[in-house]
Design a protein around this motif. Structure first.
Motif, PDB file in Angstrom:
ATOM      1  N   THR A 628       0.840  -1.205   0.000  1.00  0.00           N
ATOM      2  CA  THR A 628       0.000   0.000   0.000  1.00  0.00           C
ATOM      3  C   THR A 628       0.872   1.252   0.000  1.00  0.00           C
ATOM      4  N   ARG A 629       0.651   2.124  -0.992  1.00  0.00           N
ATOM      5  CA  ARG A 629       1.471   3.323  -1.128  1.00  0.00           C
ATOM      6  C   ARG A 629       0.766   4.497  -0.442  1.00  0.00           C
ATOM      7  N   VAL A 630       1.507   5.248   0.344  1.00  0.00           N
ATOM      8  CA  VAL A 630       0.964   6.380   1.089  1.00  0.00           C
ATOM      9  C   VAL A 630       0.881   7.598   0.180  1.00  0.00           C
ATOM     10  N   ARG A 631      -0.286   8.285   0.235  1.00  0.00           N
ATOM     11  CA  ARG A 631      -0.486   9.478  -0.588  1.00  0.00           C
ATOM     12  C   ARG A 631      -0.657  10.710   0.300  1.00  0.00           C
ATOM     13  N   GLU A 632      -0.481  11.837  -0.314  1.00  0.00           N
ATOM     14  CA  GLU A 632      -0.732  13.096   0.395  1.00  0.00           C
ATOM     15  C   GLU A 632      -2.212  13.178   0.806  1.00  0.00           C
ATOM     16  N   GLY A 633      -2.462  13.551   2.057  1.00  0.00           N
ATOM     17  CA  GLY A 633      -3.829  13.657   2.563  1.00  0.00           C
ATOM     18  C   GLY A 633      -4.343  12.387   3.212  1.00  0.00           C
ATOM     19  N   ASP A 634      -3.584  11.270   3.136  1.00  0.00           N
ATOM     20  CA  ASP A 634      -4.014  10.030   3.789  1.00  0.00           C
ATOM     21  C   ASP A 634      -4.030  10.198   5.304  1.00  0.00           C
ATOM     22  N   VAL A 635      -4.883   9.390   5.941  1.00  0.00           N
ATOM     23  CA  VAL A 635      -4.887   9.304   7.404  1.00  0.00           C
ATOM     24  C   VAL A 635      -4.576   7.855   7.764  1.00  0.00           C
ATOM     25  N   LEU A 636      -3.444   7.644   8.443  1.00  0.00           N
ATOM     26  CA  LEU A 636      -3.043   6.300   8.855  1.00  0.00           C
ATOM     27  C   LEU A 636      -3.584   6.023  10.256  1.00  0.00           C
ATOM     28  N   VAL A 637      -4.252   4.883  10.420  1.00  0.00           N
ATOM     29  CA  VAL A 637      -4.711   4.444  11.742  1.00  0.00           C
ATOM     30  C   VAL A 637      -3.722   3.383  12.213  1.00  0.00           C
ATOM     31  N   MET A 638      -2.948   3.716  13.289  1.00  0.00           N
ATOM     32  CA  MET A 638      -1.846   2.857  13.712  1.00  0.00           C
ATOM     33  C   MET A 638      -2.102   2.297  15.111  1.00  0.00           C
ATOM     34  N   LEU A 639      -1.660   1.069  15.327  1.00  0.00           N
ATOM     35  CA  LEU A 639      -1.829   0.385  16.604  1.00  0.00           C
ATOM     36  C   LEU A 639      -0.450   0.077  17.185  1.00  0.00           C
TER      37      LEU A 639
END
Length: 655
Positions: A628-639
């Motif tokens: 999965t490639r991260v884009r500008e404006g993404d919101v990552l939900v991390m644990l």
């Protein structure tokens, strides 16, 4: 044209299934689907199904069961508490609109008998459409909801004398008066006998049948009571529908009312569908096309004249402009009982065929317009009533003032049973709550009891802003309404995409849709109910408690991925907070080092952090992989733990 009864039944059933499914997909009432089936299959169109007297007699039982259902809803105590609305506003509406419709019909050249039928049709509104819409929008107990339902109740009652009167209109003037007088005397005698004996016999007989614990016996007894009283009133020279209404009214005073309603509903819906099919058979498309201008004129007179009359009466009975306007908009279209009166007039034969087609078509089109009018009601009210803007602004101001000093709170959308239970649970944990509900009576009672609930429609963007969405830690949709939940999710995703939203649903049908819209978690009632059912069953079978709890925990962890994690808030305390896995959201801005990189390349897993979801505008990747490639404006939900999350943030933002 097939004459075999089985072939006719199959054609009607197959056509009804196809058309009603289509109408439901388009959010159009099923009644209109049945009318269209009759119009297409009847003698004036494809002529697939014959219009016979036997079919009309069978369809009449649909009216019998409809009046039985009305009787079940008829409660004497409720009627007494609403007597001013029912007999005052409702009675005035029926009399004024019927007189207005009769006068217009006679001015257009109709005989007084036909004009009376036209006035009766105009006075009726759709109980099925209005009550269903109000129930779906939780407006049954609102001010205008009570007004509308009171008027509808009187309309249902007014049908009974019209059912007696219309068949007598073929007689001479002297004979009509004598027939009406005799009918009234018979009705009074039958009512006195049935109500006196029925109230003393109904409950013990139902108790006796219910003790046998046989559903088929219970259904048979309900049918015997309904059809038996209908036969009694018919033998007395009155209508079948009057007896069915009395049967429903008697049963409504017993504790078996809701059980009876469930059992009788299949008979009612099937036969009522057949009745509306036979009404649709009366429609002649050629005659309507020939007199199209007359249909439009009658439709306009029906909607505009009825709307104006109800609005003026509403104001005279002390309602404010917004309430009177909403009530008039809801009740302006024609109703299903209008078709009952048209059917009686058609069978009596004293109404001109052309006039019948014009009135029938106008009533049908007005019912088609009813859902559209109800859907745009609030926009119309805001356009015509300036004070409504002011009252809404005041409500928003009060909400903003209440939330001004609040932060780290949970916004609970809906303050029904689930919302109240959740709010009290959170308040015991010292978590501030702002609850929103659109039922003014519920809000008034709960606020008077000191609970933190304010009036507001949570699906509106400005209401969420006034509830301090910018400072909230979570949003919970406590009602099971997917379209409204999707609206709330859209607003939250636009204003605060990283904010978790928990949504309640009835089952798993809309889970994927809600997840794609950005819901952090969906709680399905069916899933929770099945878990509790399995737990209790295993315990009754002697499975050890620790094993039961372990199985329950395993299933929940599989179903609810975030059960063991949480979003940290300002109210969280505890010595082991730093070691407790938690959820955190990270908004990836334009200058972040991780933009354009894959999750695998950043190796966040090597830091002990799991990316549970990637939210981005227009989509939501629930189970992102290393590619999965991260884009500008993404919101990552991390644990991860607090320390692990801090390192992961630095790697994503700074590299």
């Amino acid at each position: 044209m097939p004459h075999d009864a089985l072939a006719v039944a199959l054609i009607l059933l197959a056509s009804a299934v196809a058309v009603v499914v289509l109408f439901r997909q388009l959010a159009i009432p099923a009644i209109l689907g049945y009318l269209m089936v009759g119009a297409l299959m009847g003698p004036h169109a494809l002529a697939v199904v014959p219009d016979t007297e036997q079919q009309r007699e069978l369809a009449e039982f649909g009216v019998v069961f409809l009046m039985f259902s009305v009787g079940l809803e008829f409660s004497l105590p409720q009627l007494l508490t609403m007597r001013r609305v029912v007999f005052g506003f409702g009675g005035a509406q029926v009399v004024v609109v019927a007189a207005l419709g009769m006068a217009i019909a006679m001015a257009l050249g109709a005989h007084w008998q036909g004009a009376l039928v036209a006035g009766g049709v105009a006075a009726m509104s759709s109980t099925a459409i209005v009550s269903k819409t109000l129930a779906e929008r939780a407006q049954l107990h609102s001010e205008f909801g009570r007004q509308a339902m009171g008027v509808l109740l009187f309309q249902d009652l007014a049908v009974i004398p019209l059912l007696v009167l219309i068949p007598a209109l073929t007689l001479s003037s002297e004979a009509i008066a004598a027939a009406i007088g005799a009918a009234l005397v018979k009705a009074a005698v039958v009512l006195a006998i049935v109500l006196y004996l029925g109230q003393r016999l109904m409950r013990p007989l139902f108790d006796l049948v219910a003790r046998q614990k046989s559903s088929e016996l219970f259904v048979i007894f309900v049918l015997v009571v309904t059809l038996g009283l209908a036969w009694v009133t018919q033998q007395a020279g009155l209508s079948l529908a009057l007896g069915a209404f009395l049967a429903g009214m008697l049963i409504s005073e017993t504790e078996y009312r809701y059980q009876v309603e469930d059992y009788i509903k299949p008979f009612r819906d099937v036969l009522l569908g057949l009745f509306f099919v036979t009404i649709g058979m009366l429609l002649d498309a050629h005659a309507i096309a020939t007199h199209f201008v007359a249909v439009i004129l009658v439709l306009a007179l029906m909607l505009v004249g009825k709307f104006a009359a109800i609005f003026v009466l509403g104001r005279l009975f002390g309602n404010g402009r917004p309430t009177a306007l909403r009530t008039a908009l809801a009740l302006a279209p024609a109703g299903e009982f209008g078709f009952v009166l048209i059917s009686l007039a058609s069978r009596a034969g004293f109404v001109d065929a052309t006039a019948l087609q014009v009135v029938l078509a106008a009533a049908l089109v007005s019912m088609l317009a009813a859902p559209l009018i109800l859907a745009r009601m609030e926009r119309i009210v805001l356009y015509f009533v300036e004070s409504e803007w002011t009252s809404r602004a005041v409500a928003l101001h009060e909400l903003a003032v209440k939330s001004m000093a609040t932060r780290g709170h949970v916004i609970v959308c809906g303050y029904g049973r689930s919302g109240q239970a959740l709010a009290r649970f959170l308040e015991r944990e010292k978590i501030p709550v702002i609850a929103l509900d659109s039922d003014p009576e519920r809000v008034r009672e709960a606020a008077a009891a000191g609970e933190s609930v304010v009036f507001g429609d949570a699906s509106r963007r400005e209401v969420l802003v006034a509830a301090a969405l910018s400072r909230a830690v979570a949003v919970v949709v406590s009602f099971a309404d997917t379209p409204k939940a999707l609206g709330i999710l859209a607003h939250v995703r636009e204003l605060r995409p990283a904010l978790p939203v928990v949504v309640r649903t009835l089952d798993d049908t809309d889970v994927e849709t809600l997840k794609a819209a950005g819901a952090a978690e969906i709680v399905a009632e069916v899933v929770e109910g099945s878990l509790m059912l399995a737990t209790q069953t295993m315990m009754q079978l002697g499975v050890p408690l620790n094993r039961v709890l372990r199985r329950l925990r395993e299933v929940r962890e599989e179903r609810y991925r975030f059960t063991s994690a949480f979003f940290h808030g300002v109210t969280d305390t505890g010595a082991d907070d730093g070691e407790q896995p938690r959820l955190r959201t990270l908004a990836v801005d334009a200058g972040a080092a991780g933009v354009g990189k894959t999750l695998g390349a950043m190796n966040l897993a090597g830091l002990g952090v799991t990316v549970t979801a990637v939210r981005r505008k227009g989509s939501r990747d629930v189970d992102p992989g290393p590619e999965t490639r991260v884009r500008e404006g993404d919101v990552l939900v991390m644990l991860g733990t607090q320390e692990q999350l801090a390192r992961a943030e630095m790697r994503v933002l700074q590299g």
